[in-house]
Write a protein that holds these residues in place. Structure first.
Motif, mmCIF file in Angstrom:
data_model
loop_
_atom_site.group_PDB
_atom_site.id
_atom_site.type_symbol
_atom_site.label_atom_id
_atom_site.label_comp_id
_atom_site.label_asym_id
_atom_site.label_seq_id
_atom_site.Cartn_x
_atom_site.Cartn_y
_atom_site.Cartn_z
ATOM 1 N N ARG A 34 -5.441 -23.421 -26.232
ATOM 2 C CA ARG A 34 -3.823 -23.467 -25.726
ATOM 3 C C ARG A 34 -3.482 -21.922 -25.594
ATOM 4 N NH1 ARG A 34 -2.145 -26.642 -29.127
ATOM 5 N NH2 ARG A 34 -2.042 -28.689 -27.859
ATOM 6 N N GLU A 35 -3.766 -21.248 -26.438
ATOM 7 C CA GLU A 35 -3.171 -19.600 -26.350
ATOM 8 C C GLU A 35 -3.624 -19.150 -25.080
ATOM 9 O OE1 GLU A 35 -4.067 -17.480 -29.816
ATOM 10 O OE2 GLU A 35 -3.074 -18.590 -31.036
ATOM 11 N N HIS A 36 -5.120 -19.449 -24.670
ATOM 12 C CA HIS A 36 -5.586 -18.759 -23.506
ATOM 13 C C HIS A 36 -4.657 -19.453 -22.197
ATOM 14 C CE1 HIS A 36 -8.840 -17.541 -26.180
ATOM 15 N NE2 HIS A 36 -9.344 -16.919 -25.093
ATOM 16 N N LEU A 37 -4.591 -20.891 -22.433
ATOM 17 C CA LEU A 37 -3.919 -21.265 -21.117
ATOM 18 C C LEU A 37 -2.476 -20.837 -21.307
ATOM 19 C CD1 LEU A 37 -5.278 -24.902 -21.903
ATOM 20 C CD2 LEU A 37 -5.554 -23.660 -19.788
ATOM 21 N N ILE A 38 -1.782 -20.851 -22.168
ATOM 22 C CA ILE A 38 -0.488 -20.358 -22.168
ATOM 23 C C ILE A 38 -0.328 -18.780 -21.359
ATOM 24 C CG2 ILE A 38 1.487 -19.372 -23.422
ATOM 25 C CD1 ILE A 38 0.701 -21.835 -25.308
ATOM 26 N N ALA A 39 -1.417 -17.821 -21.970
ATOM 27 C CA ALA A 39 -1.515 -16.589 -21.563
ATOM 28 C C ALA A 39 -1.782 -16.552 -19.995
ATOM 29 C CB ALA A 39 -2.508 -15.863 -22.209
ATOM 30 N N ALA A 40 -2.655 -17.529 -19.634
ATOM 31 C CA ALA A 40 -3.054 -17.710 -18.177
ATOM 32 C C ALA A 40 -1.995 -18.307 -17.117
ATOM 33 C CB ALA A 40 -4.382 -18.264 -18.097
ATOM 34 N N ASN A 41 -1.112 -18.847 -17.776
ATOM 35 C CA ASN A 41 0.002 -19.561 -16.992
ATOM 36 C C ASN A 41 -0.576 -20.857 -16.375
ATOM 37 O OD1 ASN A 41 2.828 -19.516 -17.155
ATOM 38 N ND2 ASN A 41 2.846 -18.230 -15.381
ATOM 39 N N ALA A 42 -1.344 -21.522 -17.055
ATOM 40 C CA ALA A 42 -2.305 -22.575 -16.428
ATOM 41 C C ALA A 42 -2.272 -23.730 -17.426
ATOM 42 C CB ALA A 42 -3.909 -22.014 -16.326
ATOM 43 N N MET A 43 -2.715 -24.968 -16.509
ATOM 44 C CA MET A 43 -3.000 -26.258 -16.993
ATOM 45 C C MET A 43 -4.170 -26.767 -16.346
ATOM 46 S SD MET A 43 1.055 -27.399 -16.568
ATOM 47 C CE MET A 43 0.878 -29.296 -16.836
ATOM 48 N N ILE A 44 -4.826 -27.571 -17.179
ATOM 49 C CA ILE A 44 -6.099 -28.223 -16.757
ATOM 50 C C ILE A 44 -6.137 -29.686 -16.464
ATOM 51 C CG2 ILE A 44 -8.747 -28.427 -16.889
ATOM 52 C CD1 ILE A 44 -7.923 -25.369 -16.223
ATOM 53 N N LEU A 45 -6.836 -30.175 -15.388
ATOM 54 C CA LEU A 45 -7.077 -31.519 -15.286
ATOM 55 C C LEU A 45 -8.693 -31.708 -14.978
ATOM 56 C CD1 LEU A 45 -6.473 -34.652 -15.453
ATOM 57 C CD2 LEU A 45 -5.700 -34.442 -13.191
ATOM 58 N N GLU A 92 4.609 -24.325 -25.617
ATOM 59 C CA GLU A 92 3.234 -24.159 -26.595
ATOM 60 C C GLU A 92 2.858 -25.605 -27.269
ATOM 61 O OE1 GLU A 92 6.032 -22.526 -26.273
ATOM 62 O OE2 GLU A 92 5.325 -20.339 -25.887
ATOM 63 N N MET A 93 3.859 -26.554 -27.187
ATOM 64 C CA MET A 93 3.470 -27.827 -27.964
ATOM 65 C C MET A 93 2.736 -29.107 -27.081
ATOM 66 S SD MET A 93 3.942 -26.952 -31.284
ATOM 67 C CE MET A 93 3.781 -28.743 -31.889
ATOM 68 N N ARG A 94 2.964 -28.599 -25.772
ATOM 69 C CA ARG A 94 2.347 -29.679 -24.716
ATOM 70 C C ARG A 94 0.790 -29.549 -24.525
ATOM 71 N NH1 ARG A 94 6.771 -28.947 -19.769
ATOM 72 N NH2 ARG A 94 8.547 -28.859 -21.189
ATOM 73 N N SER A 95 0.339 -30.806 -24.424
ATOM 74 C CA SER A 95 -1.116 -30.862 -24.053
ATOM 75 C C SER A 95 -1.608 -30.162 -22.797
ATOM 76 C CB SER A 95 -1.650 -32.328 -24.006
ATOM 77 O OG SER A 95 -3.177 -32.575 -23.767
ATOM 78 N N LEU A 96 -2.062 -29.153 -22.649
ATOM 79 C CA LEU A 96 -2.492 -28.465 -21.445
ATOM 80 C C LEU A 96 -3.693 -28.442 -20.862
ATOM 81 C CD1 LEU A 96 -0.462 -24.910 -22.585
ATOM 82 C CD2 LEU A 96 0.271 -26.986 -21.315
#
Length: 256
Positions: free
Chosen positions: A186-197, A48-52
């Motif tokens: 970040r909450e959406h990314l965590i829920a989606a199990n996702a990271m974006i570049l 939860e604390m990482r830059s996603l």
């Protein structure tokens, strides 16, 4: 207002130079490792604390594809993610084929990197495991792609992200179906199990939105260039940029 005219050999020349280098350059490794540090952080740092959601700012034909593939391969090698999706709303199949060809060519570069830095690892076996996990989802394919199942995290790489500027474009609709908010929430990314570049030579609107947002969700890394790189500034200083009006006048003079 006068506009400028850039000589057409510029991008093609840099593409040839990048293809001629059969290793991941020091500049690509530096930018890649800076991005990896944002994604991975300290091993004890909670997810939860990482830059996603992070941005790779790279000048035209300066090696961005090699950099993004290095990041993708390292996240797959270390099992931070289980899949990588390179997406673009661009409909040009030639560009899609180019990125697929780049992935094929990257294999030998990454294997050389592994042999140099992790000699005890089997570089051939490692790349044979990593490559099938990298998928290219292009143009109209975005509307047919469904969210991945399973517990593995997915890295979505938005290539030429400056082309995804509004809610009517395919990348936004694609990310919405994946449960991902374009502001990098970040909450959406965590829920989606996702990271974006997000990758672009001109990420100005994305950087501006993040800058003026109350929550700073996105990190940014700039890919450096060598002294041999011929960018817009060097072209201007060398007299290789010409006003369109001057080109038009020469054409008119020739036709007389």
């Amino acid at each position: 207002m006068n506009t400028t005219y850039l000589l057409p050999w510029h991008s093609h020349w840099h593409r040839q130079q990048q293809d001629a280098v059969n290793y991941i350059t020091a500049l690509q490794q530096k930018a890649g490792k800076e991005l990896l540090a944002l994604y991975i952080a300290d091993p004890d740092t909670s997810w939860e604390m990482r830059s996603l959601w992070n941005i790779l700012f790279a000048q035209m034909q300066s090696g961005k594809t090699g950099t993004l593939l290095f990041v993708a391969a390292e996240l797959l090698r270390t099992h931070i993610v289980g899949a990588v999706k390179i997406i673009s709303g661009n409909t040009e199949t030639a560009l899609r084929d180019q990125i697929k060809n780049d992935i094929d060519q990257f294999g030998s570069k990454y294997q050389r990197y592994i042999r140099t830095n992790y000699p005890s690892d089997d570089d051939i076996e490692l790349w044979s495991r990593i490559k099938p996990c990298i998928d290219v989802v292009w143009g109209s394919e975005l509307s047919k792609h469904s969210a991945p199942s399973g517990s593995d995290k997915t890295l979505y790489i938005i290539d030429e992200s400056h082309t995804a500027q509004n809610k009517n474009m395919r990348p936004h609709k694609f990310l919405s179906r994946m449960g991902i908010a374009a502001n990098g929430d970040r909450e959406h990314l965590i829920a989606a199990n996702a990271m974006i570049l997000s990758v672009s030579a001109t990420p100005f609107s994305e950087l501006s939105v993040d800058h003026y947002s109350l929550e700073k969700w996105k990190g940014c890394v700039q890919l450096g260039v060598s002294n041999e790189y011929i960018g817009v500034e060097k072209m201007l200083n060398s007299g290789l940029v010409e006003l369109v009006s001057g080109v038009q006048q020469r054409v008119l003079d020739h036709l007389r």
